[in-house]
Write a protein that holds these residues in place. Structure first.
Motif, PDB file in Angstrom:
ATOM      1  N   UNK A 137       0.828  -1.205   0.000  1.00  0.00           N
ATOM      2  CA  UNK A 137       0.000   0.000   0.000  1.00  0.00           C
ATOM      3  C   UNK A 137       0.862   1.254   0.000  1.00  0.00           C
ATOM      4  N   UNK A 138       1.838   1.240  -0.927  1.00  0.00           N
ATOM      5  CA  UNK A 138       2.747   2.379  -1.100  1.00  0.00           C
ATOM      6  C   UNK A 138       2.601   2.905  -2.519  1.00  0.00           C
ATOM      7  N   UNK A 139       3.066   4.109  -2.726  1.00  0.00           N
ATOM      8  CA  UNK A 139       3.147   4.667  -4.063  1.00  0.00           C
ATOM      9  C   UNK A 139       4.413   4.111  -4.713  1.00  0.00           C
ATOM     10  N   UNK A 140       4.334   3.565  -5.940  1.00  0.00           N
ATOM     11  CA  UNK A 140       5.538   3.037  -6.595  1.00  0.00           C
ATOM     12  C   UNK A 140       6.667   4.061  -6.697  1.00  0.00           C
ATOM     13  N   UNK A 141       6.311   5.326  -6.857  1.00  0.00           N
ATOM     14  CA  UNK A 141       7.323   6.374  -6.943  1.00  0.00           C
ATOM     15  C   UNK A 141       8.109   6.491  -5.643  1.00  0.00           C
ATOM     16  N   UNK A 142       7.457   6.238  -4.529  1.00  0.00           N
ATOM     17  CA  UNK A 142       8.144   6.286  -3.237  1.00  0.00           C
ATOM     18  C   UNK A 142       9.267   5.249  -3.192  1.00  0.00           C
ATOM     19  N   UNK A 143       9.039   4.116  -3.816  1.00  0.00           N
ATOM     20  CA  UNK A 143      10.056   3.065  -3.841  1.00  0.00           C
ATOM     21  C   UNK A 143      11.152   3.406  -4.842  1.00  0.00           C
ATOM     22  N   UNK A 144      10.769   3.831  -6.037  1.00  0.00           N
ATOM     23  CA  UNK A 144      11.780   4.121  -7.057  1.00  0.00           C
ATOM     24  C   UNK A 144      12.625   5.346  -6.703  1.00  0.00           C
ATOM     25  N   UNK A 145      12.124   6.206  -5.839  1.00  0.00           N
ATOM     26  CA  UNK A 145      12.918   7.370  -5.410  1.00  0.00           C
ATOM     27  C   UNK A 145      14.198   6.959  -4.683  1.00  0.00           C
ATOM     28  N   UNK A 146      14.231   5.759  -4.121  1.00  0.00           N
ATOM     29  CA  UNK A 146      15.433   5.295  -3.428  1.00  0.00           C
ATOM     30  C   UNK A 146      16.595   5.079  -4.385  1.00  0.00           C
ATOM     31  N   UNK A 202      15.588   1.320   2.487  1.00  0.00           N
ATOM     32  CA  UNK A 202      15.446   1.091   3.930  1.00  0.00           C
ATOM     33  C   UNK A 202      15.489  -0.408   4.249  1.00  0.00           C
ATOM     34  N   UNK A 203      15.927  -0.703   5.441  1.00  0.00           N
ATOM     35  CA  UNK A 203      16.087  -2.093   5.864  1.00  0.00           C
ATOM     36  C   UNK A 203      14.800  -2.905   5.722  1.00  0.00           C
ATOM     37  N   UNK A 204      13.654  -2.304   6.050  1.00  0.00           N
ATOM     38  CA  UNK A 204      12.412  -3.077   5.984  1.00  0.00           C
ATOM     39  C   UNK A 204      12.094  -3.489   4.552  1.00  0.00           C
ATOM     40  N   UNK A 205      12.371  -2.636   3.571  1.00  0.00           N
ATOM     41  CA  UNK A 205      12.139  -3.009   2.178  1.00  0.00           C
ATOM     42  C   UNK A 205      13.140  -4.068   1.719  1.00  0.00           C
ATOM     43  N   UNK A 206      14.362  -3.961   2.177  1.00  0.00           N
ATOM     44  CA  UNK A 206      15.375  -4.956   1.839  1.00  0.00           C
ATOM     45  C   UNK A 206      14.982  -6.332   2.373  1.00  0.00           C
ATOM     46  N   UNK A 207      14.533  -6.380   3.608  1.00  0.00           N
ATOM     47  CA  UNK A 207      14.118  -7.646   4.220  1.00  0.00           C
ATOM     48  C   UNK A 207      12.945  -8.246   3.460  1.00  0.00           C
ATOM     49  N   UNK A 208      11.973  -7.429   3.129  1.00  0.00           N
ATOM     50  CA  UNK A 208      10.804  -7.908   2.388  1.00  0.00           C
ATOM     51  C   UNK A 208      11.223  -8.468   1.036  1.00  0.00           C
ATOM     52  N   UNK A 209      12.092  -7.769   0.327  1.00  0.00           N
ATOM     53  CA  UNK A 209      12.536  -8.217  -0.995  1.00  0.00           C
ATOM     54  C   UNK A 209      13.259  -9.557  -0.911  1.00  0.00           C
ATOM     55  N   UNK A 210      14.149  -9.706   0.068  1.00  0.00           N
ATOM     56  CA  UNK A 210      14.888 -10.960   0.225  1.00  0.00           C
ATOM     57  C   UNK A 210      13.945 -12.099   0.589  1.00  0.00           C
ATOM     58  N   UNK A 211      13.032 -11.837   1.501  1.00  0.00           N
ATOM     59  CA  UNK A 211      12.089 -12.887   1.904  1.00  0.00           C
ATOM     60  C   UNK A 211      11.200 -13.317   0.746  1.00  0.00           C
ATOM     61  N   UNK A 212      10.694 -12.361  -0.026  1.00  0.00           N
ATOM     62  CA  UNK A 212       9.852 -12.707  -1.164  1.00  0.00           C
ATOM     63  C   UNK A 212      10.643 -13.466  -2.223  1.00  0.00           C
ATOM     64  N   UNK A 213      11.900 -13.097  -2.429  1.00  0.00           N
ATOM     65  CA  UNK A 213      12.743 -13.808  -3.392  1.00  0.00           C
ATOM     66  C   UNK A 213      12.966 -15.249  -2.945  1.00  0.00           C
ATOM     67  N   UNK A 214      13.273 -15.444  -1.670  1.00  0.00           N
ATOM     68  CA  UNK A 214      13.496 -16.799  -1.165  1.00  0.00           C
ATOM     69  C   UNK A 214      12.225 -17.640  -1.238  1.00  0.00           C
TER      70      UNK A 214
END
Length: 70
Positions: free
Chosen positions: A25-34, A41-53
């Motif tokens: 429930x985020x704006x995609x632009x908020x993510x691509x701005x990184x 941010x660490x929370x997005x990194x953790x989510x990405x790794x968990x979803x990949x695994x």
């Protein structure tokens, strides 16, 4: 985690940024701005790794979406 590493994890998860943003429930632009900052941010990194695994081990996005709808 660098933004480039983040993108690799999302690719492993077969998950476009738009879909991740929708799930969180985020704006995609908020993510691509990184990308400008170079790290996510660490929370997005953790989510990405968990979803990949999960994806690598056969638990694709469809299963996750079904669980979230309940």
């Amino acid at each position: 985690m660098t933004y480039d590493e983040f993108k690799v994890e999302l690719k492993r998860a077969k998950l476009p940024i738009k879909m991740l943003a929708k799930l969180l429930e985020m704006n995609p632009t908020s993510i691509t701005n990184y990308k400008r900052i170079g790290t996510v941010p660490q929370h997005l990194a953790i989510i990405a790794v968990m979803l990949a695994e999960l994806s690598v081990h056969g638990c694709g996005l469809e299963v996750i979406e079904q669980k979230l709808r309940k």
